[in-house]
Design a protein around this motif. Structure first.
Motif, mmCIF file in Angstrom:
data_model
loop_
_atom_site.group_PDB
_atom_site.id
_atom_site.type_symbol
_atom_site.label_atom_id
_atom_site.label_comp_id
_atom_site.label_asym_id
_atom_site.label_seq_id
_atom_site.Cartn_x
_atom_site.Cartn_y
_atom_site.Cartn_z
ATOM 1 N N GLN A 90 -0.824 -0.150 -16.313
ATOM 2 C CA GLN A 90 -0.396 0.340 -17.625
ATOM 3 C C GLN A 90 -0.190 -0.846 -18.561
ATOM 4 O O GLN A 90 0.476 -1.821 -18.205
ATOM 5 C CB GLN A 90 0.910 1.135 -17.503
ATOM 6 C CG GLN A 90 1.360 1.758 -18.823
ATOM 7 C CD GLN A 90 2.574 2.648 -18.651
ATOM 8 O OE1 GLN A 90 3.123 2.755 -17.554
ATOM 9 N NE2 GLN A 90 2.997 3.278 -19.722
ATOM 10 N N HIS A 91 -0.803 -0.746 -19.755
ATOM 11 C CA HIS A 91 -0.718 -1.838 -20.727
ATOM 12 C C HIS A 91 -0.351 -1.254 -22.099
ATOM 13 O O HIS A 91 -1.042 -0.372 -22.608
ATOM 14 C CB HIS A 91 -2.054 -2.586 -20.816
ATOM 15 C CG HIS A 91 -2.021 -3.759 -21.764
ATOM 16 N ND1 HIS A 91 -1.622 -5.021 -21.366
ATOM 17 C CD2 HIS A 91 -2.334 -3.853 -23.079
ATOM 18 C CE1 HIS A 91 -1.686 -5.838 -22.404
ATOM 19 N NE2 HIS A 91 -2.130 -5.153 -23.454
ATOM 20 N N THR A 92 0.721 -1.764 -22.659
ATOM 21 C CA THR A 92 1.166 -1.334 -23.998
ATOM 22 C C THR A 92 1.457 -2.572 -24.834
ATOM 23 O O THR A 92 2.240 -3.436 -24.425
ATOM 24 C CB THR A 92 2.436 -0.465 -23.908
ATOM 25 O OG1 THR A 92 2.174 0.666 -23.071
ATOM 26 C CG2 THR A 92 2.851 0.012 -25.285
ATOM 27 N N ASP A 93 0.824 -2.656 -26.023
ATOM 28 C CA ASP A 93 1.020 -3.796 -26.921
ATOM 29 C C ASP A 93 1.213 -3.267 -28.341
ATOM 30 O O ASP A 93 0.252 -2.862 -29.008
ATOM 31 C CB ASP A 93 -0.183 -4.733 -26.847
ATOM 32 C CG ASP A 93 0.046 -6.019 -27.634
ATOM 33 O OD1 ASP A 93 1.158 -6.199 -28.161
ATOM 34 O OD2 ASP A 93 -0.881 -6.847 -27.705
ATOM 35 N N ASP A 94 2.439 -3.246 -28.771
ATOM 36 C CA ASP A 94 2.775 -2.791 -30.115
ATOM 37 C C ASP A 94 2.633 -3.963 -31.082
ATOM 38 O O ASP A 94 3.294 -4.999 -30.912
ATOM 39 C CB ASP A 94 4.211 -2.260 -30.127
ATOM 40 C CG ASP A 94 4.567 -1.567 -31.449
ATOM 41 O OD1 ASP A 94 3.885 -1.835 -32.459
ATOM 42 O OD2 ASP A 94 5.516 -0.767 -31.460
ATOM 43 N N VAL A 125 3.667 -8.705 -25.688
ATOM 44 C CA VAL A 125 3.233 -7.486 -25.002
ATOM 45 C C VAL A 125 4.451 -6.717 -24.519
ATOM 46 O O VAL A 125 5.354 -7.275 -23.884
ATOM 47 C CB VAL A 125 2.310 -7.837 -23.818
ATOM 48 C CG1 VAL A 125 1.966 -6.587 -23.024
ATOM 49 C CG2 VAL A 125 1.046 -8.515 -24.320
ATOM 50 N N ASP A 126 4.491 -5.426 -24.822
ATOM 51 C CA ASP A 126 5.648 -4.616 -24.457
ATOM 52 C C ASP A 126 5.656 -4.259 -22.966
ATOM 53 O O ASP A 126 6.704 -4.288 -22.325
ATOM 54 C CB ASP A 126 5.658 -3.328 -25.293
ATOM 55 C CG ASP A 126 5.765 -3.629 -26.773
ATOM 56 O OD1 ASP A 126 6.885 -3.778 -27.268
ATOM 57 O OD2 ASP A 126 4.707 -3.729 -27.423
ATOM 58 N N LEU A 127 4.497 -3.917 -22.435
ATOM 59 C CA LEU A 127 4.416 -3.517 -21.037
ATOM 60 C C LEU A 127 3.027 -3.794 -20.510
ATOM 61 O O LEU A 127 2.032 -3.415 -21.126
ATOM 62 C CB LEU A 127 4.732 -2.022 -20.883
ATOM 63 C CG LEU A 127 4.629 -1.441 -19.478
ATOM 64 C CD1 LEU A 127 5.666 -2.088 -18.565
ATOM 65 C CD2 LEU A 127 4.798 0.069 -19.497
ATOM 66 N N SER A 128 2.960 -4.487 -19.376
ATOM 67 C CA SER A 128 1.676 -4.768 -18.751
ATOM 68 C C SER A 128 1.917 -5.003 -17.263
ATOM 69 O O SER A 128 2.286 -6.098 -16.844
ATOM 70 C CB SER A 128 1.015 -6.000 -19.375
ATOM 71 O OG SER A 128 -0.237 -6.258 -18.768
#
Length: 364
Positions: free
Chosen positions: A42-46, A52-55
Motif C-alpha cells: 500500500q502506497h499513499t503520497d499526499d 510519503v504518508d504510507l508505503s
C-alpha cells in the motif's frame, strides 16, 4: 440450503456412514506438492504533506514437496515473510529444510534420516545452517482418493441420485479408481470407471449433468487431503551460526502431523527445535500450524499461526509470531477475499494488525 445440505451429508457420511475413518485409508505411495504466495503493498503520497504518508507491504510464501513409499521418502519445505517500507526491505524471515528417509525392514514405520535446516533472519548478522541426522518414526498417507469419493457420494445423496450411502466395499472401489494412476491414462477413463461403479450401486444410468459433476470432482486440484505424522530425533552440527559464534553440535527434534477431519478440511502441524544439551537456555524454535476448510464450491476459509524464536545463551529470545485468517468467496467471474493478519516481533510491545479486502472481476 442445498449447499449446506451437501456439506452436512458429506460430513455425516465421513463420520458415521463409513466403517473406515478417512485417516485409516492407506495408499502404497504418497506424493504431493503444495505452494502458496501472498503479496500486499500500500502506497499513499499526499502532495500537501512533505513526505510519503504510507508505503509498506509484505510478501509471504509457503511451499512443501514430499514423497513417501514403503521403503524410502524425502521432504523439502520452505516458508517465510519479507516486509517492505518505502520500497525498501525492512525485515525478512525465511526458512528451508530438507530430509531424506530410509525405512528399516520392520513392521513398524522406523526410518533413518539425513538432511538440513536453514533460517535467515535479518535481525542476526548471518543465516543459521545445520546438517542433521538421526532416527524417526511415522509415515504420511494421501487420503485424497477417499476424500473425493466421499465428496461425490455426498453430492449424489443431496441430489437424490443415491437413495442410501454406498456400501463400504463400493466406496473403497470408487476411491481406488480415483487414485489409480496408469501411464497414458486420461481423466475420462477414470471417470468412466467411477460412473460404472456408481450406476451399479444406484441401479440406474447417470445423466450427463451428474457425469460432469463427477468429472469436475476428479479433475479438481488444490484440495488434496493427507493424514499421518512423523517424529524425528537426532544430532545436528551448525555449519553457520547466526551470531557468528562457535559452531556447536546440537540436539534436534522435529514433529510433522497432518489430519483430515472430514473430506473438506485439512490441518497441518510442523514444529522444529534444536539446541545444545542445555537446550532450555539456548535454542532455535520454529512452529507452523495451518487449517483450511472448503465450505462449498464457492467459499473457503483458512487460518495460520507461525512462530520463529531464536534464543542465544544468556540473552532474551528474539523472533516473530503471526496469525492470519482468510475468507475467500468466488462465484464464476467475480470473487472477494477478506484477510486479517496479526504480527508481533519479540521486542514489540503489542501486535501489529492489518485487514485487507480484495474484490476481483474477470471481464474476459
Amino acid at each position: 440450503m442445498k449447499r449446506l445440505g451437501g456439506i452436512a451429508a458429506a460430513i455425516g457420511v465421513a463420520v458415521t456412514g463409513f466403517g473406515v475413518g478417512l485417516c485409516e485409508y492407506r495408499t502404497p505411495t504418497t506424493e504431493f506438492l503444495q505452494g502458496k504466495v501472498s503479496f500486499f503493498y500500500q502506497h499513499t503520497d499526499d502532495p500537501t504533506t512533505p513526505s510519503v504518508d504510507l508505503s509498506s507491504g509484505w510478501l509471504s510464501f509457503d511451499a512443501r514437496r514430499q514423497y513417501d513409499s514403503m521403503t524410502e521418502g524425502f521432504t523439502l519445505a520452505g516458508s517465510g515473510q519479507v516486509g517492505f517500507a518505502e520500497l525498501s526491505l525492512t525485515q525478512a524471515e525465511v526458512g528451508a529444510s530438507g530430509a531424506v528417509r530410509q525405512y528399516l525392514e520392520s513392521p513398524l514405520p522406523l526410518f533413518t534420516f539425513g538432511g538440513f535446516a536453514a533460517t535467515l533472519d535479518t535481525a542476526f548478522p548471518q543465516p543459521r545452517v545445520e546438517a542433521q541426522a538421526g532416527l524417526g518414526y511415522g509415515r504420511f498417507y494421501d487420503v485424497t482418493p477417499l476424500a473425493k469419493a466421499l465428496q461425490i457420494e455426498g453430492q449424489l445423496l443431496t441430489r437424490g441420485i443415491l437413495p442410501v450411502p454406498l456400501t463400504d466395499a463400493n466406496l473403497l472401489a470408487v476411491a481406488k479408481s480415483i487414485g489409480q494412476r496408469v501411464e497414458g491414462e486420461v481423466v475420462a477413463e477414470r471417470v468412466a470407471a467411477v460412473v460404472s461403479l456408481i450406476e451399479a450401486e444406484a441401479g440406474r444410468e447417470l445423466d450427463p449433468t451428474t457425469v460432469l459433476l463427477i468429472e469436475e470432482a476428479l479433475a479438481a486440484t488444490g484440495r488434496e487431503r493427507y493424514c499421518g505424522w512423523t517424529v524425528q530425533a537426532g544430532f545436528a552440527h551448525e555449519l553457520l551460526d547466526p551470531n557468528g559464534a562457535t559452531r556447536d553440535f546440537l540436539l534436534s527434534l522435529a514433529l510433522d502431523a497432518a489430519l483430515a477431519p472430514e473430506p473438506n478440511s485439512q490441518l497441518l502441524f510442523r514444529a522444529r527445535v534444536s539446541g545444545p544439551y542445555w537446550i532450555t537456555e539456548q535454542y532455535t524454535l520454529a512452529l507452523d500450524v495451518t487449517f483450511d476448510v472448503q465450505l462449498d464450491s464457492a467459499i473457503s476459509f483458512s487460518t495460520r499461526y507461525s512462530l520463529f524464536q531464536d534464543k542465544p545463551l544468556g540473552q532474551l529470545p528474539a523472533g516473530r509470531q503471526s496469525a492470519s485468517f482468510q475468507l475467500e468467496i468466488s462465484q464464476r467471474w467475480v470473487g472477494m477475499t477478506l484477510q486479517m493478519e496479526f504480527v508481533k516481533l519479540a521486542e514489540a510491545p503489542a501486535w501489529k494488525q492489518s485487514i485487507v479486502i480484495t474484490a476481483t472481476a474477470h471481464l474476459w
